[in-house]
Each structure stands twice: as C-alpha cells, then as structure tokens.
Design a protein around this motif. Structure first.
Motif, PDB file in Angstrom:
ATOM      1  N   GLY A   1       3.583  16.748   6.988  1.00 42.67           N
ATOM      2  CA  GLY A   1       4.890  16.647   7.621  1.00 42.67           C
ATOM      3  C   GLY A   1       5.293  17.913   8.349  1.00 42.67           C
ATOM      4  N   ARG A   2       6.426  17.845   9.026  1.00 41.45           N
ATOM      5  CA  ARG A   2       6.956  18.996   9.761  1.00 41.45           C
ATOM      6  C   ARG A   2       8.239  19.476   9.097  1.00 41.45           C
ATOM      7  NH1 ARG A   2       8.002  17.748  15.761  1.00 41.45           N
ATOM      8  NH2 ARG A   2       8.993  15.902  14.860  1.00 41.45           N
ATOM      9  N   ALA A   3       8.359  20.786   8.940  1.00 38.47           N
ATOM     10  CA  ALA A   3       9.543  21.347   8.279  1.00 38.47           C
ATOM     11  C   ALA A   3       9.701  22.806   8.651  1.00 38.47           C
ATOM     12  CB  ALA A   3       9.443  21.194   6.768  1.00 38.47           C
TER      13      ALA A   3
ATOM     14  N   TYR B   1      11.450  15.513  10.936  1.00 41.44           N
ATOM     15  CA  TYR B   1      11.307  16.962  11.043  1.00 41.44           C
ATOM     16  C   TYR B   1      12.416  17.514  10.143  1.00 41.44           C
ATOM     17  CZ  TYR B   1      10.320  21.470  13.346  1.00 41.44           C
ATOM     18  OH  TYR B   1       9.944  22.768  13.618  1.00 41.44           O
TER      19      TYR B   1
ATOM     20  N   GLY C   1      10.272  14.048   4.753  1.00 45.06           N
ATOM     21  CA  GLY C   1       9.066  14.511   5.442  1.00 45.06           C
ATOM     22  C   GLY C   1       7.981  13.447   5.465  1.00 45.06           C
TER      23      GLY C   1
ATOM     24  N   GLN D   1       4.652  20.426   4.544  1.00 45.11           N
ATOM     25  CA  GLN D   1       3.577  20.685   5.505  1.00 45.11           C
ATOM     26  C   GLN D   1       2.210  20.335   4.925  1.00 45.11           C
ATOM     27  OE1 GLN D   1       4.407  24.798   6.431  1.00 45.11           O
ATOM     28  NE2 GLN D   1       5.771  24.265   8.131  1.00 45.11           N
TER      29      GLN D   1
ATOM     30  N   VAL E   1      15.429  14.447  13.302  1.00 43.60           N
ATOM     31  CA  VAL E   1      15.577  15.787  12.722  1.00 43.60           C
ATOM     32  C   VAL E   1      16.637  15.711  11.639  1.00 43.60           C
ATOM     33  CG1 VAL E   1      16.201  18.190  13.143  1.00 43.60           C
ATOM     34  CG2 VAL E   1      14.921  16.903  14.877  1.00 43.60           C
TER      35      VAL E   1
ATOM     36  N   GLN F   1      15.142  25.360  17.260  1.00 40.41           N
ATOM     37  CA  GLN F   1      13.815  25.039  16.758  1.00 40.41           C
ATOM     38  C   GLN F   1      13.454  23.575  16.983  1.00 40.41           C
ATOM     39  OE1 GLN F   1      11.869  27.344  15.085  1.00 40.41           O
ATOM     40  NE2 GLN F   1      10.186  25.990  14.497  1.00 40.41           N
ATOM     41  N   CYS F   2      14.430  22.676  16.788  1.00 38.96           N
ATOM     42  CA  CYS F   2      14.127  21.244  16.738  1.00 38.96           C
ATOM     43  C   CYS F   2      14.717  20.441  17.894  1.00 38.96           C
ATOM     44  CB  CYS F   2      14.634  20.651  15.424  1.00 38.96           C
ATOM     45  SG  CYS F   2      14.073  21.542  13.954  1.00 38.96           S
TER      46      CYS F   2
END
Length: 257
Positions: A54-56, A31, A26, A50, A7, A79-80
C-alpha cells in the motif's frame, strides 16, 4: 478495493483503532496519511502499510494546536494532492466523577477529544468544499447515549462530538460532504489493557465485569471498529449522513437479564 484512488487522513493512527483503520484502508487501495504524536508508532504503521503493497505517509502533528494541524493539512495536500476522507480518531480517555476531576485533567480531555475534531475538520473542509466531495468520520462513543460511572469528562466530549457531527452534516451536505460518527463500546485496545492492569487489583475480574456489559459478553477489537470506519469512508455508505453507527456489542440497545 473500496477506497481505490482515495486519500485518507487518519488522526491518532499510530496505535489502537486508528492503526487498524490505517492498515485496512491501505489494503483497500487508499493513500493513507498517518498522523500521530508518537513518530515511532506512526512510522511503524506506515511501514506495515507499505510492506503490504500500500501507499502511506506519516505526518507528525498535535491535533490540539492550530499551527500544527495547518501544517499537517498543507503537507498532506502537497504530498497527495487531495483529501477524500478525514477520520477524526485521535482521543484520550477521562476517568473520574465530576467533582473530583482536576481542572487540568478536564481541560486536557476537552482539548484532545473536541478541539482535536474541530481543528482537523476546520482546515480540511475548505478543500473538500472545492472538491465538492468528501467523507468525515468523527469518533464518538456509545457513552454519548448512556450513563457510565466515573466517566464524566469523557462522556461530555463524546456527546459533544455526536452533536457536532449532526450540525456539521447540515452545514456541509450542499457541498457533497458526508459527516458520520462511530459509537464504539469498550474495545480491547492497548490502552484498555494497560488501564485494567494499573487500575484494578484483579484485572481479570475487572475484564469479566466489563464484558458483562455487552450482550455479546465480549469486548470488541480495533478491527471491528476499523471495518465500520471503512464502511463510512467508502461509497457503500453514500446515503448515510449525520448518522451514529454503533459498534458496541449491544450496550446501548440491550441489557442482559
């Protein structure tokens, strides 16, 4: 995938170097927690990450305000689940010789460029201590090592960030936390492009002059600095601690004849 499962929190990642780093992180499996004051730009960075698979997540926060940074940190952890990399990228430029700088201008540059490194670090580090692991990247500048006309406030902040980086490393090495600094030269960001247009009668001549400061005879790109940030964020740099990493086209250690 150099950052798979990590993260990463990047301040000021709605544009310029921060945005390039967020997109690269990403793609490398991170993340990415995107932070910026400008919600539209921050959300656009997230959308692009995204779109690439990827995740963001975007968290709007002012890095000069303690409550705002505390809320950002809490939101990111909720969140992470963790924060493995903190990239203190947010910053502003400061132009002018010392005796002509207005007090408000001086204080703003100090607040964003130094306080904006101090506060995110202050609230993220306790969680890295619990994890016994983490990488912190502080944005300094090659101006911390050289003299440059009309940049008194900016130079003062970037020199402070470099010194702070070294001190932080000594304090947090026992907890498995690495702290390093990026020292870019002049990078062709949207800010620099606008500055050239607004501050000079002949922007092209000004650009040519600035390029001449580099041994490369060219300016760096945000992607150049993002690649260096990726190196410091990843395990590839696991033996680098308290180090300045120069991405300056040869400004500091060379001079054209």
């Amino acid at each position: 995938m150099k950052l798979q499962g990590k993260v990463t929190l990047i301040t000021g990642s709605g544009s310029g170097i921060g945005r390039s780093a967020a997109l690269l992180f990403g793609r490398e499996g991170a993340y990415v927690v995107v932070n910026d004051l400008d919600a539209a730009k921050g959300e656009a960075t997230v959308a692009e990450i995204q779109a690439g698979g990827g995740r963001a997540v975007f968290i709007q926060a002012d890095v000069t305000h303690p409550e705002s940074v505390q809320q950002m940190t809490a939101h990111a952890l909720e969140q992470c689940g963790r924060i493995d990399v903190l990239f203190n990228n947010a910053g502003i430029s400061g132009v002018g010789v010392l005796h002509e700088i207005e007090l408000e201008q001086w204080d703003r540059v100090m607040n964003v460029n130094i306080r904006g490194v101090f506060l995110p670090s202050k609230y993220v580090i306790p969680h890295m201590i619990e994890q016994k692991n983490g990488s912190i990247i502080n944005m300094s500048s090659c101006i911390a090592e050289i003299g440059l006309a009309n940049r008194a406030s900016y130079a003062a902040t970037k020199g402070a960030v470099l010194a702070l980086t070294k001190s932080m490393q000594v304090d947090y090495a026992p907890y498995g936390i690495r702290v390093n600094a990026l020292l870019p030269g002049t990078i062709l960001t949207p800010f620099v492009e606008n500055y050239l247009k607004n501050a000079y009668d002949d922007p092209e001549a000004a650009l040519a002059s600035i390029k001449g400061r580099q041994l490369s005879n060219d300016l760096g790109s945000p992607e150049d600095v993002a690649q260096a940030a990726l190196f410091l964020a990843s395990d590839d740099s696991k033996f680098m601690m308290g180090s300045p990493l120069y991405i300056d086209g040869g400004v500091v250690f060379g001079k054209n004849a």
